[in-house]
Design a protein around this motif. Structure first.
Motif, PDB file in Angstrom:
ATOM      1  N   TYR A 158     -16.310  -0.127  32.859  1.00 36.99           N
ATOM      2  CA  TYR A 158     -15.168   0.471  32.159  1.00 36.99           C
ATOM      3  C   TYR A 158     -14.757   1.796  32.824  1.00 36.99           C
ATOM      4  O   TYR A 158     -15.606   2.563  33.296  1.00 36.99           O
ATOM      5  N   ASP A 159     -13.472   2.045  32.838  1.00 40.20           N
ATOM      6  CA  ASP A 159     -12.978   3.367  33.232  1.00 40.20           C
ATOM      7  C   ASP A 159     -11.658   3.653  32.536  1.00 40.20           C
ATOM      8  O   ASP A 159     -11.003   2.760  31.998  1.00 40.20           O
ATOM      9  N   CYS A 160     -11.323   4.939  32.507  1.00 39.34           N
ATOM     10  CA  CYS A 160     -10.098   5.420  31.868  1.00 39.34           C
ATOM     11  C   CYS A 160      -9.115   5.824  32.965  1.00 39.34           C
ATOM     12  O   CYS A 160      -9.488   6.516  33.916  1.00 39.34           O
ATOM     13  N   VAL A 161      -7.848   5.405  32.800  1.00 35.19           N
ATOM     14  CA  VAL A 161      -6.835   5.653  33.818  1.00 35.19           C
ATOM     15  C   VAL A 161      -5.697   6.480  33.222  1.00 35.19           C
ATOM     16  O   VAL A 161      -5.167   6.140  32.155  1.00 35.19           O
ATOM     17  N   HIS A 211       5.971  15.233  29.999  1.00 31.93           N
ATOM     18  CA  HIS A 211       5.335  14.469  28.931  1.00 31.93           C
ATOM     19  C   HIS A 211       5.356  12.969  29.179  1.00 31.93           C
ATOM     20  O   HIS A 211       4.736  12.214  28.436  1.00 31.93           O
ATOM     21  N   ARG A 212       6.062  12.521  30.212  1.00 32.31           N
ATOM     22  CA  ARG A 212       6.137  11.087  30.499  1.00 32.31           C
ATOM     23  C   ARG A 212       4.863  10.659  31.227  1.00 32.31           C
ATOM     24  O   ARG A 212       4.733  10.815  32.446  1.00 32.31           O
ATOM     25  N   ALA A 213       3.928  10.150  30.465  1.00 32.28           N
ATOM     26  CA  ALA A 213       2.616   9.780  30.997  1.00 32.28           C
ATOM     27  C   ALA A 213       2.055   8.618  30.195  1.00 32.28           C
ATOM     28  O   ALA A 213       2.436   8.401  29.033  1.00 32.28           O
ATOM     29  N   VAL A 214       1.162   7.859  30.806  1.00 37.64           N
ATOM     30  CA  VAL A 214       0.456   6.785  30.113  1.00 37.64           C
ATOM     31  C   VAL A 214      -1.033   6.909  30.434  1.00 37.64           C
ATOM     32  O   VAL A 214      -1.423   7.386  31.500  1.00 37.64           O
ATOM     33  N   MET A 215      -1.846   6.482  29.480  1.00 33.30           N
ATOM     34  CA  MET A 215      -3.288   6.513  29.675  1.00 33.30           C
ATOM     35  C   MET A 215      -3.887   5.300  28.975  1.00 33.30           C
ATOM     36  O   MET A 215      -3.470   4.950  27.865  1.00 33.30           O
ATOM     37  N   PHE A 216      -4.860   4.642  29.616  1.00 38.54           N
ATOM     38  CA  PHE A 216      -5.428   3.435  29.051  1.00 38.54           C
ATOM     39  C   PHE A 216      -6.839   3.222  29.594  1.00 38.54           C
ATOM     40  O   PHE A 216      -7.242   3.804  30.603  1.00 38.54           O
ATOM     41  N   TRP A 217      -7.598   2.382  28.890  1.00 41.66           N
ATOM     42  CA  TRP A 217      -8.926   1.986  29.335  1.00 41.66           C
ATOM     43  C   TRP A 217      -8.829   0.678  30.113  1.00 41.66           C
ATOM     44  O   TRP A 217      -8.001  -0.188  29.807  1.00 41.66           O
ATOM     45  N   ARG A 218      -9.687   0.533  31.133  1.00 42.64           N
ATOM     46  CA  ARG A 218      -9.771  -0.695  31.911  1.00 42.64           C
ATOM     47  C   ARG A 218     -11.190  -1.252  31.870  1.00 42.64           C
ATOM     48  O   ARG A 218     -12.165  -0.515  31.712  1.00 42.64           O
ATOM     49  N   LYS A 219     -11.262  -2.567  32.035  1.00 39.87           N
ATOM     50  CA  LYS A 219     -12.546  -3.239  32.207  1.00 39.87           C
ATOM     51  C   LYS A 219     -12.440  -4.131  33.439  1.00 39.87           C
ATOM     52  O   LYS A 219     -11.558  -4.994  33.509  1.00 39.87           O
TER      53      LYS A 219
END
Length: 368
Positions: free
Chosen positions: A274-277, A225-233
């Motif tokens: 934009y992309d999602c990481v 469950h240790r995860a991160v997700m974010f949007w980039r520009k």
């Protein structure tokens, strides 16, 4: 040799963050014979280990590794089973004490207990925690450093004074949090190291309910469950017009999460910027999903998510969440979040034996 093995395993998990085991106990006086009045749920590394209530005869393992532990180490399993079941009598005394000290001897009442320990691989600190809730509110917290109790509200002051003077209780919890719980944590970590710690990468999709809705970058099927997700520009992490969702469990012990991007202020010709990481602990490579209109799954188009079957993890999401909410919602009170100092206000049970989550009613007793 055992100490060396523990050290090596902890070093191997250096990028994983905190390792935690915690237990929930609840005593509920609902007046309804169909509702058990004593519950136990133990959780290790965000995976439910065991469950018990007074309608059951034995402590029940809820994960494959816990079932294997019951076979491989029956003596340990018998010990934790007997301790958990016998603790009901002690817990019942505490419930009566809370009622008397609060001048609430009649009606429906719920007492919750949340305790456990965690190991921080950054500071190498082992820490124990213990908190009580009463009728859906914080009640008492044990300070292991000072070996005293902190009252969360005026109704708990009488109990605090009584328990501060109870040497036997203080010694019991100090030893449990400082010795027994860390020993269990290390034991379970060693036992599960080869069973639970293999990272599993997710399936990532872009979803949108309506043309005016935010675009959701949804990852499901990942572990741990240790995860991160974010949007980039333009390669830089984006904070404006972004809403971060929480990590939720799937039915198969994997997890899911979403992060939302508001498109109202973004020109369509700029979408390519934009992309999602998605980043998962134990996995070096990122999962990157570009914001591209043809790949967005929608509810209003015939080929959208409302008309296909999706991936193997998406469909059971609602069922999985409801099942876990029913278990956890019974616990119901505000929990102290150790890492950030934030308070996690997830689920509450009131004095009418009604349990509510932030998503609505999830459990309600029958009334005459």
């Amino acid at each position: 040799m055992e100490k060396l093995m523990i050290l090596l395993l902890f070093c191997h998990k250096a990028s994983a963050g905190k390792i935690m085991i915690y237990m929930f106990y609840i005593m509920m006086s609902s007046g309804n014979p169909n509702i058990p009045d004593y519950f136990i749920m133990a959780n290790f590394e965000e995976v439910v280990m065991v469950y018990y209530d007074t309608n059951m005869k034995t402590l029940e393992p809820r994960h494959d590794w816990a079932r294997r532990l019951m076979v491989d180490d029956p003596q340990h399993w018998d010990t934790i089973s007997e301790d958990g079941i016998h603790y009901e009598q002690v817990f019942r005394v505490d419930t009566d004490s809370f009622k008397q000290d609060s001048n609430q001897t009649g009606g429906v009442h719920i007492i919750q207990q949340y305790w456990g320990c965690e190991w921080d691989n950054e500071t190498e600190k082992l820490d124990g925690f213990l908190q009580y809730g009463y009728n859906g509110e914080d009640f008492l917290t044990f300070d292991r450093e000072t070996e005293t109790w902190t009252a969360a509200n005026p109704r708990a002051e009488t109990t605090k004074l009584e328990w501060d003077g109870d040497t036997t209780r203080t010694v019991l919890w100090t030893n449990l949090l400082a010795k027994s719980c860390p020993a269990w944590l290390k034991k379970y970590f060693i036992y599960t190291n080869g069973l639970l710690q293999i990272p599993e990468r997710p399936s990532v999709s872009l979803l949108q309910k309506t043309p005016s809705s935010p675009v959701s970058c949804h990852a499901t099927g990942f572990y741990p469950h240790r995860a991160v997700m974010f949007w980039r520009k333009d390669g830089e992490e984006l904070y404006e017009d972004v809403d971060q969702g929480e990590i939720l469990p799937n039915h198969d012990e994997t997890f899911q999460m979403s992060v939302y991007l508001n498109l109202s202020s973004i020109n369509p010709e700029d979408w390519r910027r934009y992309d999602c990481v998605f980043q998962l602990s134990g996995v070096t490579e990122e999962t990157v999903t570009a914001l591209h209109k043809p790949v967005i799954r929608t509810n209003w188009e015939k080929t959208g998510i409302g008309n296909d079957q999706g991936d193997k993890h998406t469909l059971p999401i609602i069922v999985a969440v409801v099942v876990l909410v029913i278990l956890i919602s019974i616990i119901g009170f505000t929990v102290h979040k150790k890492k950030t100092g934030e308070r996690l206000r997830g689920f509450y049970c009131n004095t009418e034996a009604t349990c509510v989550s932030e998503r609505g009613l999830v459990y309600q007793s029958e009334r005459e």
